[in-house]
Scaffold this active site. Structure first.
Site, PDB file in Angstrom:
ATOM      1  N   GLU A 188       0.937  -1.336   0.046  1.00 21.18           N
ATOM      2  CA  GLU A 188      -0.074  -0.049   0.047  1.00 21.18           C
ATOM      3  C   GLU A 188       0.869   1.189  -0.008  1.00 21.18           C
ATOM      4  O   GLU A 188       1.791   1.417   0.912  1.00 21.18           O
ATOM      5  CB  GLU A 188      -0.846  -0.094   1.256  1.00 21.18           C
ATOM      6  CG  GLU A 188      -1.724   1.459   1.304  1.00 21.18           C
ATOM      7  CD  GLU A 188      -2.599   1.424   2.517  1.00 21.18           C
ATOM      8  OE1 GLU A 188      -2.888   0.229   3.114  1.00 21.18           O
ATOM      9  OE2 GLU A 188      -2.603   2.482   3.392  1.00 21.18           O
ATOM     10  N   GLU A 193      -2.003  11.354   3.789  1.00 23.12           N
ATOM     11  CA  GLU A 193      -2.832  11.139   4.917  1.00 23.12           C
ATOM     12  C   GLU A 193      -2.666  12.440   6.039  1.00 23.12           C
ATOM     13  O   GLU A 193      -1.570  12.887   6.222  1.00 23.12           O
ATOM     14  CB  GLU A 193      -2.683   9.750   5.558  1.00 23.12           C
ATOM     15  CG  GLU A 193      -3.013   8.613   4.754  1.00 23.12           C
ATOM     16  CD  GLU A 193      -2.886   7.327   5.636  1.00 23.12           C
ATOM     17  OE1 GLU A 193      -3.888   6.584   5.847  1.00 23.12           O
ATOM     18  OE2 GLU A 193      -1.928   7.043   5.933  1.00 23.12           O
TER      19      GLU A 193
END
Length: 513
Positions: A188, A193
């Site tokens: 991933e 974020e």
């Protein structure tokens, strides 16, 4: 921002010279010498514009300039699974939660109860009409899977982030085909974020990789970044990007290169013989706004501040570039100012401390890093260490109070056990299953679901007699075991469906070279 031409073709012109006397060698009939033009460079077919000076060329973009989300570039995921992180939202395809207006994509999280599918969209049992999942917020998660999938490139978003306790916007990538197995075996890439912006002065963004082994052997590595000038990402638009090439991934904010990770610090336990895995396969883009979950709930003020919602994630554009210098590896177009954090990441775990010519798993006691686990589809499989005396001292006793269970020694990490030749163990049957006439044993070794050796049948040994077993690793490999990434070298049970009442003892469980 318009692309800057990477190469300009120059047309070379020459002044004519008149031949004196009887003419000149290499000239044409009117006395003008031919000077060949430079070859004209053509734009690579996949490039939407001429390559930039860096060598990157635009291959995909969404400027969100229409009046609807482009269904040829994005699809909505629709589920109420909690994202695997105990998040509070249901993801829906609703104009109240995601829309295009004012040349921007808007993703909005709203406080409202909702129900929806309890499985992810890629689960083979996914049913869009399912209402077994629930959430206390609605939001949106868009992905480019099947519409925009790439291996290597520069992935860039300009956006203004939401804020408040419980807000969790993300711009990230997942593998399209999961070739190394389920999360995080296939990796991933988190481009951006942020959680709980403006709560207690929170102003960090994060760039992270996830990889390693199945939970709980999964690992991650990344860096936090603060925008210079005490600017909060929730107060204005900023550019967030990664550049991903063979063996290296770099993170950027507003063009500032702030972190790098290399293949020396990542791995997939499903492919320990491939130093580039898992970040050498095709990935796609995801844009979403989650609410709550394990991460935001455990930092800043904790939990979710309902009064902070609704919150909106505003995306001005998303662009994908690839390196025209070498599309295959993505190398040759890197941009860096030399002032960044080189994150060491994680390397595969080393072999257990007692590994040598023999790797001991159990010899009257369970040897680290292994632990005993059981799985049942009803009932129990009980394990205890008991004194048996004689040559065996202490042994492990396994009691089956089910017809559908297994017991196994497993480690958190997967290890390369390919140098070992046999799995050896001693076993004694104290009690046979209820149907003694069809009693038999099944053995296997596992390397992370769905990787396994498959079932290896064993005859049920005589009652109340120690029997020594030696199972060739080559046979387990032939059955499908990846011996370079084994986390469960010993799984034993009576055959499925005929187990209840069986009592086994095991000892001297080990691998031998």
């Amino acid at each position: 921002m318009p692309a800057i031409p990477f190469r300009v073709t120059l047309l070379a012109l020459a002044a004519a010279t008149t031949a004196c006397g009887g003419g000149s060698s290499g000239g044409n009939s009117d006395g003008i010498t031919d000077i060949p033009e430079d070859p004209v460079e053509t734009r690579p077919e996949r490039c939407l514009e001429d390559p930039q000076n860096s060598g990157y060329c635009l291959v995909w973009q969404d400027e969100f300039s229409g009046d609807a989300i482009d269904s040829e570039k994005w699809t909505h995921e629709q589920n109420c699974t909690g994202g695997g992180n105990n998040e509070a939202q249901c993801y829906v395809d609703d104009r109240d939660n995601s829309w295009v207006a004012d040349d921007m994509l808007h993703i909005k999280a709203i406080r409202e109860d909702a129900v929806g599918p309890g499985k992810t969209d890629d689960d083979p049992d996914y049913d869009p009409e399912d209402t077994s999942g629930s959430g206390t917020y609605t939001s949106a998660r868009l992905r480019s899977k099947g519409l925009g999938d790439w291996k290597y490139g520069r992935f860039e978003m300009r956006a203004k982030l939401p804020h408040g306790q419980g807000s969790w916007p993300a711009f990230w990538m997942l593998p399209t085909d999961w070739e190394y197995g389920g999360w995080p075996l296939s990796g991933e890439i988190d481009i951006l974020e942020a959680v709980n912006l403006k709560v207690g002065g929170e102003d960090r963004i994060h760039g992270t990789l996830h990889f390693g082994d199945e939970w709980p052997g999964n690992v991650h590595s990344g860096e936090a970044y603060r925008i210079p000038g005490d600017l909060n990402p929730a107060d204005g638009f900023h550019d967030y990007a990664v550049e991903w090439e063979e063996g290296e991934i770099r993170w950027y904010v507003d063009g500032d290169h702030y972190a790098t990770q290399t293949s020396d610090g990542w791995y997939s336990s499903a492919a320990l013989d491939n130093p580039l895995a898992p970040f050498d396969r095709t990935f796609h883009l995801i844009l979403n706004l989650a609410v709550g979950g394990d991460w935001p709930a455990n930092v800043n003020d904790g939990g979710i501040d309902e009064s902070a919602f609704p919150q909106e994630f505003q995306i001005d554009h998303v662009r994908v570039y690839q390196c025209s210098e070498d599309f295959e590896t993505g190398r040759g177009c890197a941009s860096t100012d030399g002032d960044f954090v080189s994150n060491p990441g994680h390397t595969p775990p080393e072999a257990p401390d007692n590994a040598g010519d023999e790797l001991v798993i159990f010899n009257g006691e369970i040897r680290a890093p292994y632990q005993w686990y059981t799985y049942t589809d009803g009932g129990t499989v009980d394990f205890e260490t008991v004194e048996v005396g004689g040559d065996y001292g202490d042994a492990g006793r396994i009691t089956y109070n089910t017809d559908a269970g297994i017991g196994f020694f497993q480690s958190v990490d997967a290890y390369d056990l390919s140098d070992y030749t046999y799995v050896k163990f001693d076993l004694r049957v104290l009690e046979e299953p209820a149907d003694a006439g069809s009693a038999a044993l099944t053995f296997r070794a596992d390397c992370g679901h769905p990787c396994t050796s498959g079932d290896y049948p064993l005859d049920m040994p005589p009652l109340d007699q120690w029997t020594h077993f030696e199972i060739p690793m080559a046979d387990l490999v032939d059955g499908g075991l990846n011996a370079k990434a084994v986390d469960t070298p010993f799984v034993i049970s009576p055959v499925w469906g005929n187990q209840d009442g069986a009592v086994l003892q095991v000892d001297n469980v080990r691998l031998a070279r």
